[in-house]
Design a protein around this motif. Structure first.
Motif, PDB file in Angstrom:
ATOM      1  N   ALA A 214      34.652  26.137  53.376  1.00 47.54           N
ATOM      2  CA  ALA A 214      34.538  27.597  53.448  1.00 47.54           C
ATOM      3  C   ALA A 214      33.271  28.116  52.789  1.00 47.54           C
ATOM      4  CB  ALA A 214      35.765  28.245  52.803  1.00 47.54           C
ATOM      5  N   VAL A 215      32.795  27.399  51.745  1.00 45.27           N
ATOM      6  CA  VAL A 215      31.581  27.866  51.061  1.00 45.27           C
ATOM      7  C   VAL A 215      30.319  27.339  51.740  1.00 45.27           C
ATOM      8  CG1 VAL A 215      32.770  28.082  48.857  1.00 45.27           C
ATOM      9  CG2 VAL A 215      31.600  25.942  49.413  1.00 45.27           C
ATOM     10  N   GLY A 216      30.471  26.623  52.847  1.00 46.13           N
ATOM     11  CA  GLY A 216      29.306  26.248  53.635  1.00 46.13           C
ATOM     12  C   GLY A 216      28.780  24.848  53.450  1.00 46.13           C
ATOM     13  N   VAL A 217      29.554  23.935  52.813  1.00 47.73           N
ATOM     14  CA  VAL A 217      29.105  22.543  52.684  1.00 47.73           C
ATOM     15  C   VAL A 217      29.058  21.914  54.078  1.00 47.73           C
ATOM     16  CG1 VAL A 217      29.620  20.277  51.710  1.00 47.73           C
ATOM     17  CG2 VAL A 217      30.078  22.344  50.373  1.00 47.73           C
ATOM     18  N   PRO A 218      27.935  21.294  54.448  1.00 48.42           N
ATOM     19  CA  PRO A 218      27.832  20.687  55.785  1.00 48.42           C
ATOM     20  C   PRO A 218      28.916  19.625  56.004  1.00 48.42           C
ATOM     21  CG  PRO A 218      25.677  20.786  54.725  1.00 48.42           C
ATOM     22  CD  PRO A 218      26.690  21.162  53.683  1.00 48.42           C
ATOM     23  N   GLU A 219      29.385  19.520  57.246  1.00 49.21           N
ATOM     24  CA  GLU A 219      30.478  18.607  57.570  1.00 49.21           C
ATOM     25  C   GLU A 219      30.126  17.150  57.259  1.00 49.21           C
ATOM     26  OE1 GLU A 219      33.606  18.888  58.584  1.00 49.21           O
ATOM     27  OE2 GLU A 219      33.524  21.060  58.420  1.00 49.21           O
ATOM     28  N   ARG A 220      28.890  16.743  57.561  1.00 50.41           N
ATOM     29  CA  ARG A 220      28.505  15.351  57.319  1.00 50.41           C
ATOM     30  C   ARG A 220      28.523  15.035  55.832  1.00 50.41           C
ATOM     31  NH1 ARG A 220      23.485  13.128  60.634  1.00 50.41           N
ATOM     32  NH2 ARG A 220      25.001  13.669  62.243  1.00 50.41           N
ATOM     33  N   ARG A 221      28.000  15.963  55.027  1.00 45.52           N
ATOM     34  CA  ARG A 221      28.012  15.760  53.578  1.00 45.52           C
ATOM     35  C   ARG A 221      29.440  15.793  53.036  1.00 45.52           C
ATOM     36  NH1 ARG A 221      24.881  19.643  49.186  1.00 45.52           N
ATOM     37  NH2 ARG A 221      25.593  18.548  47.298  1.00 45.52           N
ATOM     38  N   LEU A 222      30.256  16.680  53.569  1.00 46.98           N
ATOM     39  CA  LEU A 222      31.651  16.786  53.153  1.00 46.98           C
ATOM     40  C   LEU A 222      32.407  15.490  53.461  1.00 46.98           C
ATOM     41  CD1 LEU A 222      33.644  18.925  51.999  1.00 46.98           C
ATOM     42  CD2 LEU A 222      34.235  19.479  54.365  1.00 46.98           C
ATOM     43  N   LEU A 223      32.133  14.938  54.612  1.00 53.38           N
ATOM     44  CA  LEU A 223      32.805  13.700  55.013  1.00 53.38           C
ATOM     45  C   LEU A 223      32.372  12.526  54.129  1.00 53.38           C
ATOM     46  CD1 LEU A 223      34.640  12.300  57.162  1.00 53.38           C
ATOM     47  CD2 LEU A 223      32.554  11.844  58.460  1.00 53.38           C
ATOM     48  N   GLY A 224      31.049  12.398  53.909  1.00 45.12           N
ATOM     49  CA  GLY A 224      30.529  11.258  53.170  1.00 45.12           C
ATOM     50  C   GLY A 224      30.807  11.298  51.680  1.00 45.12           C
ATOM     51  N   ARG A 225      30.779  12.479  51.074  1.00 39.29           N
ATOM     52  CA  ARG A 225      30.896  12.579  49.621  1.00 39.29           C
ATOM     53  C   ARG A 225      32.293  12.925  49.125  1.00 39.29           C
ATOM     54  NH1 ARG A 225      25.469  15.358  46.996  1.00 39.29           N
ATOM     55  NH2 ARG A 225      23.942  13.907  47.901  1.00 39.29           N
ATOM     56  N   ASN A 226      33.090  13.539  49.962  1.00 38.71           N
ATOM     57  CA  ASN A 226      34.385  14.022  49.489  1.00 38.71           C
ATOM     58  C   ASN A 226      35.576  13.424  50.232  1.00 38.71           C
ATOM     59  OD1 ASN A 226      32.362  16.681  49.391  1.00 38.71           O
ATOM     60  ND2 ASN A 226      33.540  16.350  47.531  1.00 38.71           N
ATOM     61  N   VAL A 227      35.489  13.369  51.540  1.00 35.30           N
ATOM     62  CA  VAL A 227      36.647  12.909  52.311  1.00 35.30           C
ATOM     63  C   VAL A 227      36.793  11.394  52.250  1.00 35.30           C
ATOM     64  CG1 VAL A 227      37.701  12.795  54.598  1.00 35.30           C
ATOM     65  CG2 VAL A 227      36.581  14.913  53.834  1.00 35.30           C
ATOM     66  N   LEU A 228      35.737  10.668  52.639  1.00 35.09           N
ATOM     67  CA  LEU A 228      35.844   9.214  52.730  1.00 35.09           C
ATOM     68  C   LEU A 228      36.133   8.530  51.384  1.00 35.09           C
ATOM     69  CD1 LEU A 228      33.137   8.287  55.394  1.00 35.09           C
ATOM     70  CD2 LEU A 228      35.591   8.622  55.679  1.00 35.09           C
ATOM     71  N   PRO A 229      35.456   8.911  50.279  1.00 33.43           N
ATOM     72  CA  PRO A 229      35.801   8.256  49.002  1.00 33.43           C
ATOM     73  C   PRO A 229      37.267   8.448  48.617  1.00 33.43           C
ATOM     74  CG  PRO A 229      33.691   9.367  48.814  1.00 33.43           C
ATOM     75  CD  PRO A 229      34.267   9.782  50.134  1.00 33.43           C
ATOM     76  N   ASN A 230      37.803   9.652  48.844  1.00 29.43           N
ATOM     77  CA  ASN A 230      39.204   9.908  48.493  1.00 29.43           C
ATOM     78  C   ASN A 230      40.171   9.244  49.465  1.00 29.43           C
ATOM     79  OD1 ASN A 230      39.458  12.018  46.148  1.00 29.43           O
ATOM     80  ND2 ASN A 230      37.725  12.704  47.375  1.00 29.43           N
ATOM     81  N   ALA A 231      39.697   8.976  50.667  1.00 30.15           N
ATOM     82  CA  ALA A 231      40.553   8.325  51.669  1.00 30.15           C
ATOM     83  C   ALA A 231      40.502   6.799  51.583  1.00 30.15           C
ATOM     84  CB  ALA A 231      40.137   8.775  53.068  1.00 30.15           C
ATOM     85  N   SER A 232      39.704   6.256  50.658  1.00 32.85           N
ATOM     86  CA  SER A 232      39.487   4.807  50.645  1.00 32.85           C
ATOM     87  C   SER A 232      40.603   4.021  49.963  1.00 32.85           C
ATOM     88  CB  SER A 232      38.156   4.493  49.941  1.00 32.85           C
ATOM     89  OG  SER A 232      38.215   4.892  48.577  1.00 32.85           O
ATOM     90  N   ILE A 233      41.345   4.641  49.041  1.00 34.17           N
ATOM     91  CA  ILE A 233      42.354   3.891  48.284  1.00 34.17           C
ATOM     92  C   ILE A 233      43.447   3.315  49.184  1.00 34.17           C
ATOM     93  CG2 ILE A 233      44.203   4.138  46.579  1.00 34.17           C
ATOM     94  CD1 ILE A 233      42.370   5.767  44.887  1.00 34.17           C
ATOM     95  N   PRO A 234      44.011   4.075  50.143  1.00 35.12           N
ATOM     96  CA  PRO A 234      45.002   3.441  51.034  1.00 35.12           C
ATOM     97  C   PRO A 234      44.426   2.275  51.829  1.00 35.12           C
ATOM     98  CG  PRO A 234      45.135   5.828  51.195  1.00 35.12           C
ATOM     99  CD  PRO A 234      43.921   5.524  50.389  1.00 35.12           C
ATOM    100  N   VAL A 235      43.154   2.348  52.171  1.00 33.44           N
ATOM    101  CA  VAL A 235      42.521   1.253  52.914  1.00 33.44           C
ATOM    102  C   VAL A 235      42.433   0.010  52.039  1.00 33.44           C
ATOM    103  CG1 VAL A 235      40.458   0.548  54.166  1.00 33.44           C
ATOM    104  CG2 VAL A 235      41.214   2.915  54.283  1.00 33.44           C
ATOM    105  N   ILE A 236      42.042   0.189  50.785  1.00 32.83           N
ATOM    106  CA  ILE A 236      41.977  -0.940  49.856  1.00 32.83           C
ATOM    107  C   ILE A 236      43.379  -1.500  49.614  1.00 32.83           C
ATOM    108  CG2 ILE A 236      41.349  -1.642  47.513  1.00 32.83           C
ATOM    109  CD1 ILE A 236      39.216   0.522  47.558  1.00 32.83           C
ATOM    110  N   THR A 237      44.368  -0.603  49.512  1.00 30.75           N
ATOM    111  CA  THR A 237      45.751  -1.043  49.339  1.00 30.75           C
ATOM    112  C   THR A 237      46.179  -1.935  50.492  1.00 30.75           C
ATOM    113  OG1 THR A 237      46.288   0.995  48.165  1.00 30.75           O
ATOM    114  CG2 THR A 237      48.125  -0.269  49.041  1.00 30.75           C
TER     115      THR A 237
END
Length: 310
Positions: A214-237
């Protein structure tokens, strides 16, 4: 809980599991039908010579005595000597284990190479369309449902025999590992892609991600820095859970592709009743799985310090 205490606690939990593996391995090998002396020297061996050989190999001792002798040898790093080749079992394992680890790592890499783009692309598409694609479900189900050995046979028939892109078997060149790695990695990719898709969708819908968007963070940056790191734990599990299956699959796939790893030696040792070799090889594989799970527990703690606080 401090990081050092966390690691020490995980190590202490692993020790009884390792002892249980040693006991089960020892017991199961001795339940396999057949007489090792007959396999070694043939069925027409003189009875007195056979009795002397059994005494020399320690096969006449009571099972508890045999187990205690074996436990003491293992604690000293001595896994015994092969009945058939007269080589130390540790030497056999040292020669073959690197090939099995190489193949398992290549299978993990192939699985991630396929699953990460498929899972992320499906999650981003489903986030926009609010539905799960039928093609994604069909492809991942096919990946998961196809056994390693059947995949190996298909890959050899198509890419090695018919198209002749890759070698049929062996480990003579760098591309010899491609087909066995795919045979291991494709079923893993089907499971991983589903977990990645679900995890990415879950993180993408969390309030902090919506706020950043909502504050304007680009989607690519949002995906790489925020979404994917937080989504990685189930993958490692999932990788930690699947590692044992993947390693067991590697032992089977090695026999299809004549890959010179532990799998070909284990199956040969079982068929020939080479007790020290079978015990040592299976024990090392089991301890390796326990060790990898221990390492992954530590990786969890590094990624998310909240894990293991209680």
């Amino acid at each position: 809980m401090s990081f050092v205490r966390f690691v020490a606690r995980r190590v202490l939990v692993t020790v009884p599991a390792a002892l249980a593996v040693l006991v089960i391995t020892f017991a199961m090998i001795r339940l396999v039908p057949g007489d090792p002396v007959s396999v070694i020297a043939g069925t027409n061996l003189d009875p007195q010579v056979a009795a002397d050989l059994r005494q020399q190999l320690g096969l006449n001792d009571p099972l508890p005595v045999q187990f205690l002798d074996y436990l003491g040898s293992v604690l000293r790093g001595d896994l015994g000597t092969s009945f058939l080749t007269r080589q130390p079992v540790t030497q056999i394992i040292a020669e073959r284990l690197p090939y099995t680890l190489m193949l398992t790592a290549a299978g993990v890499f192939a699985g991630l190479l396929l699953s990460v783009p498929i899972g992320i692309a499906s999650a981003l598409r489903d986030a926009r369309k609010r539905r799960t694609g039928v093609s994604f479900t069909a492809v991942t189900t096919l990946f998961v449902a196809t056994p390693d050995f059947l995949l190996g046979t298909i890959l050899v028939s198509v890419l090695a025999v018919y198209v002749k892109i890759f070698p049929v078997a062996g480990a003579q060149s760098w591309d010899s590992i491609v087909l066995p790695a795919l045979a291991l990695g494709i079923p893993l990719a089907g499971i991983q892609a589903r977990v990645i898709r679900t995890s990415v969708l879950d993180v993408a819908n969390r309030p902090f991600v919506r706020t950043l968007r909502a504050v304007g963070v680009p989607e690519r940056r949002l995906l790489g820095r925020n979404v994917l790191p937080n989504a990685s734990i189930p993958v490692i599990t999932l990788l930690s859970v699947e590692f044992g299956r993947l390693l067991a699959g590697a032992l089977i796939v090695e026999n299809i592709f004549a890959w010179p790893g532990l799998g070909t030696v284990i199956f040969d040792s079982i068929g020939r009743r080479d007790l020290p070799a079978v015990q040592g090889e299976i024990l090392v594989v089991a301890l390796l799985i326990l060790g990898i799970n221990l390492v992954i527990d530590v990786v969890y703690r590094i990624i998310d310090p909240r894990i293991g606080l209680t």
